[in-house]
Design an enzyme around this catalytic site. Sequence first.
Site, PDB file in Angstrom:
ATOM      1  N   ASP A  44       0.850  -1.201   0.000  1.00 33.70           N
ATOM      2  CA  ASP A  44       0.000   0.000   0.000  1.00 33.70           C
ATOM      3  C   ASP A  44       0.883   1.247   0.000  1.00 33.70           C
ATOM      4  O   ASP A  44       1.606   1.499   0.950  1.00 33.70           O
ATOM      5  CB  ASP A  44      -0.891  -0.003   1.254  1.00 33.70           C
ATOM      6  CG  ASP A  44      -1.840   1.180   1.274  1.00 33.70           C
ATOM      7  OD1 ASP A  44      -2.904   1.086   0.634  1.00 33.70           O
ATOM      8  OD2 ASP A  44      -1.503   2.215   1.897  1.00 33.70           O
ATOM      9  N   TYR A  49       2.793   9.937  -0.364  1.00 33.31           N
ATOM     10  CA  TYR A  49       3.887   9.400   0.473  1.00 33.31           C
ATOM     11  C   TYR A  49       5.248   9.659  -0.179  1.00 33.31           C
ATOM     12  O   TYR A  49       6.289   9.488   0.451  1.00 33.31           O
ATOM     13  CB  TYR A  49       3.742   7.879   0.707  1.00 33.31           C
ATOM     14  CG  TYR A  49       2.462   7.415   1.353  1.00 33.31           C
ATOM     15  CD1 TYR A  49       1.559   8.309   1.922  1.00 33.31           C
ATOM     16  CD2 TYR A  49       2.135   6.064   1.401  1.00 33.31           C
ATOM     17  CE1 TYR A  49       0.374   7.869   2.501  1.00 33.31           C
ATOM     18  CE2 TYR A  49       0.962   5.616   1.986  1.00 33.31           C
ATOM     19  CZ  TYR A  49       0.084   6.526   2.515  1.00 33.31           C
ATOM     20  OH  TYR A  49      -1.081   6.074   3.087  1.00 33.31           O
ATOM     21  N   LYS A  74      -2.740   5.876  -4.421  1.00 31.01           N
ATOM     22  CA  LYS A  74      -3.899   6.748  -4.148  1.00 31.01           C
ATOM     23  C   LYS A  74      -3.760   8.093  -4.853  1.00 31.01           C
ATOM     24  O   LYS A  74      -2.648   8.609  -4.999  1.00 31.01           O
ATOM     25  CB  LYS A  74      -4.021   6.978  -2.635  1.00 31.01           C
ATOM     26  CG  LYS A  74      -3.953   5.692  -1.822  1.00 31.01           C
ATOM     27  CD  LYS A  74      -4.150   5.908  -0.334  1.00 31.01           C
ATOM     28  CE  LYS A  74      -3.817   4.644   0.437  1.00 31.01           C
ATOM     29  NZ  LYS A  74      -2.416   4.542   0.883  1.00 31.01           N
ATOM     30  N   HIS A 107      -7.875   9.406  -2.123  1.00 31.12           N
ATOM     31  CA  HIS A 107      -7.259   9.397  -0.790  1.00 31.12           C
ATOM     32  C   HIS A 107      -8.153  10.005   0.303  1.00 31.12           C
ATOM     33  O   HIS A 107      -8.259   9.455   1.400  1.00 31.12           O
ATOM     34  CB  HIS A 107      -5.918  10.135  -0.865  1.00 31.12           C
ATOM     35  CG  HIS A 107      -4.924   9.687   0.151  1.00 31.12           C
ATOM     36  ND1 HIS A 107      -3.587   9.583  -0.105  1.00 31.12           N
ATOM     37  CD2 HIS A 107      -5.067   9.315   1.443  1.00 31.12           C
ATOM     38  CE1 HIS A 107      -2.950   9.160   0.976  1.00 31.12           C
ATOM     39  NE2 HIS A 107      -3.835   8.995   1.923  1.00 31.12           N
TER      40      HIS A 107
HETATM   41  N1  LIG Z   1      -5.443   6.239   3.649  1.00 23.03           N
HETATM   42  C1  LIG Z   1      -4.939   7.007   4.580  1.00 23.03           C
HETATM   43  O1  LIG Z   1      -5.330   8.171   4.742  1.00 23.03           O
HETATM   44  C2  LIG Z   1      -3.866   6.463   5.449  1.00 23.03           C
HETATM   45  C3  LIG Z   1      -3.451   7.166   6.585  1.00 23.03           C
HETATM   46  C4  LIG Z   1      -2.460   6.602   7.390  1.00 23.03           C
HETATM   47  C5  LIG Z   1      -1.919   5.377   7.046  1.00 23.03           C
HETATM   48  N2  LIG Z   1      -2.322   4.704   5.915  1.00 23.03           N
HETATM   49  C6  LIG Z   1      -1.759   3.378   5.522  1.00 23.03           C
HETATM   50  O2  LIG Z   1      -1.753   2.517   6.651  1.00 23.03           O
HETATM   51  C7  LIG Z   1      -0.420   2.088   6.904  1.00 23.03           C
HETATM   52  C8  LIG Z   1      -0.187   1.816   8.381  1.00 23.03           C
HETATM   53  O3  LIG Z   1      -0.436   2.922   9.172  1.00 23.03           O
HETATM   54  P1  LIG Z   1       0.718   3.681   9.973  1.00 23.03           P
HETATM   55  O4  LIG Z   1       1.915   3.791   9.114  1.00 23.03           O
HETATM   56  O5  LIG Z   1       0.115   4.897  10.560  1.00 23.03           O
HETATM   57  O6  LIG Z   1       1.039   2.818  11.222  1.00 23.03           O
HETATM   58  P2  LIG Z   1       0.874   1.381  11.908  1.00 23.03           P
HETATM   59  O7  LIG Z   1       1.119   0.266  10.978  1.00 23.03           O
HETATM   60  O8  LIG Z   1      -0.375   1.440  12.693  1.00 23.03           O
HETATM   61  O9  LIG Z   1       2.110   1.503  12.928  1.00 23.03           O
HETATM   62  C9  LIG Z   1       3.427   1.707  12.470  1.00 23.03           C
HETATM   63  C10 LIG Z   1       4.301   2.046  13.673  1.00 23.03           C
HETATM   64  O10 LIG Z   1       4.343   0.937  14.568  1.00 23.03           O
HETATM   65  C11 LIG Z   1       5.669   0.420  14.631  1.00 23.03           C
HETATM   66  N3  LIG Z   1       5.547  -1.048  14.539  1.00 23.03           N
HETATM   67  C12 LIG Z   1       5.214  -1.789  13.449  1.00 23.03           C
HETATM   68  N4  LIG Z   1       5.163  -3.093  13.746  1.00 23.03           N
HETATM   69  C13 LIG Z   1       5.469  -3.200  15.054  1.00 23.03           C
HETATM   70  C14 LIG Z   1       5.595  -4.302  15.929  1.00 23.03           C
HETATM   71  N5  LIG Z   1       5.389  -5.556  15.507  1.00 23.03           N
HETATM   72  N6  LIG Z   1       5.931  -4.053  17.227  1.00 23.03           N
HETATM   73  C15 LIG Z   1       6.151  -2.779  17.646  1.00 23.03           C
HETATM   74  N7  LIG Z   1       6.031  -1.692  16.868  1.00 23.03           N
HETATM   75  C16 LIG Z   1       5.704  -1.898  15.572  1.00 23.03           C
HETATM   76  C17 LIG Z   1       6.415   1.009  13.458  1.00 23.03           C
HETATM   77  O11 LIG Z   1       7.788   1.214  13.795  1.00 23.03           O
HETATM   78  P3  LIG Z   1       9.014   0.922  12.790  1.00 23.03           P
HETATM   79  O12 LIG Z   1       8.589   1.294  11.391  1.00 23.03           O
HETATM   80  O13 LIG Z   1      10.059   1.848  13.327  1.00 23.03           O
HETATM   81  O14 LIG Z   1       9.359  -0.514  12.920  1.00 23.03           O
HETATM   82  C18 LIG Z   1       5.710   2.344  13.290  1.00 23.03           C
HETATM   83  O15 LIG Z   1       6.205   3.289  14.223  1.00 23.03           O
HETATM   84  C19 LIG Z   1       0.408   3.242   6.337  1.00 23.03           C
HETATM   85  O16 LIG Z   1       1.773   2.915   6.215  1.00 23.03           O
HETATM   86  C20 LIG Z   1      -0.304   3.510   5.057  1.00 23.03           C
HETATM   87  O17 LIG Z   1       0.044   2.549   4.071  1.00 23.03           O
HETATM   88  C21 LIG Z   1      -3.291   5.237   5.124  1.00 23.03           C
END
Ligand SMILES: NC(=O)c1ccc[n+]([C@@H]2O[C@H](COP(=O)([O-])OP(=O)(O)OC[C@H]3O[C@@H](n4cnc5c(N)ncnc54)[C@H](OP(=O)(O)O)[C@@H]3O)[C@@H](O)[C@H]2O)c1
Length: 274
Positions: A44, A49, A74, A107
Amino acid sequence: MQNLKLNNGVSIPEIGFGTWQIPDGETTAQAVKTALEYGYTHIDTAACYQNEIGVGRAIRESGVPREKLFVTTKLWNTERGYDSALRAFAASLQKLQLEYLDLYLIHWPDNKNPALNTASWQALEKLYQEGLIKALGVSNFKPRHLQPLLDTAEIKPAVNQIEYHPGFRQEETVEFCQKHHILVEAWSPLGSGRILQNPDLQRIAQKYNKSTAQLCLRWCRQNGTLPLPKSITPERIKENAQALDFEISAEDMQRINALPQFGWSGSDPDKMDF
Ligand SMILES: NC(=O)c1ccc[n+]([C@@H]2O[C@H](COP(=O)([O-])OP(=O)(O)OC[C@H]3O[C@@H](n4cnc5c(N)ncnc54)[C@H](OP(=O)(O)O)[C@@H]3O)[C@@H](O)[C@H]2O)c1
């Protein structure tokens, strides 16, 4: 990892690798290649990004055949509208160096000028009909944004990607989507890391001998949503890829569902004016 079926029959791997906030270039290429090595086939990304080039590079260098992958990007908010959406799509394909996309999402909804949501959607429909996108969807759409689209769209959205994690369930939107056969993808399924220290989640995860992150991802799946965890850390990428091989009891699901709101990002699609 298993596949789910979208409302147009397209298969989608039940967990995706998130790439928000991963800097483009070597960091993105390395993270995505690691994810592909650990068995993710669903990536994704998004134009905003600014790492589509790194994602495309990782795909090419991984040697995984294109047809085995599911790639989402997106349409960013500044590119809304028919002509600009067509141009933005072409620019994303060019950066990714791909010939087609598996899923293309609007998006964020436009609150000030909802006609732009329809115009963007019509561009996506044209690209779908040309075979350049296998499935169409939206992101951050509430029922009040989705309904007008459903009323006019020739091709119904297959996906709505929204913030979804323990402590933030957006029940009304999820119910609406499930009723209309729109798959909910869970963004920030780990609350961007904010929810992982929650003692209730930690206690429940321990019972299953799983990490709190794995519990959150499995919980998404058992509630019918598709999680998109992001990590740049190889051990975590692996841990998250192995999150779905256990079952949370109905009682524990209820406990997690009943947790009060916490870990919300603060982004409300009704209040966003960008
Ligand atoms: N459509 C939208 O508007 C929108 C908005 C936000 C996000 N998204 C999508 O959703 C995805 C995920 O959301 P997100 O990036 O906000 O965060 P997330 O996946 O909820 O959390 C990521 C965070 O958690 C840490 N982490 C990951 N796996 C872990 C584990 N097993 N144990 C401990 N910590 C862990 C990562 O650290 P490290 O990376 O340092 O390991 C990072 O700081 C995005 O990357 C994007 O593709 C979409």
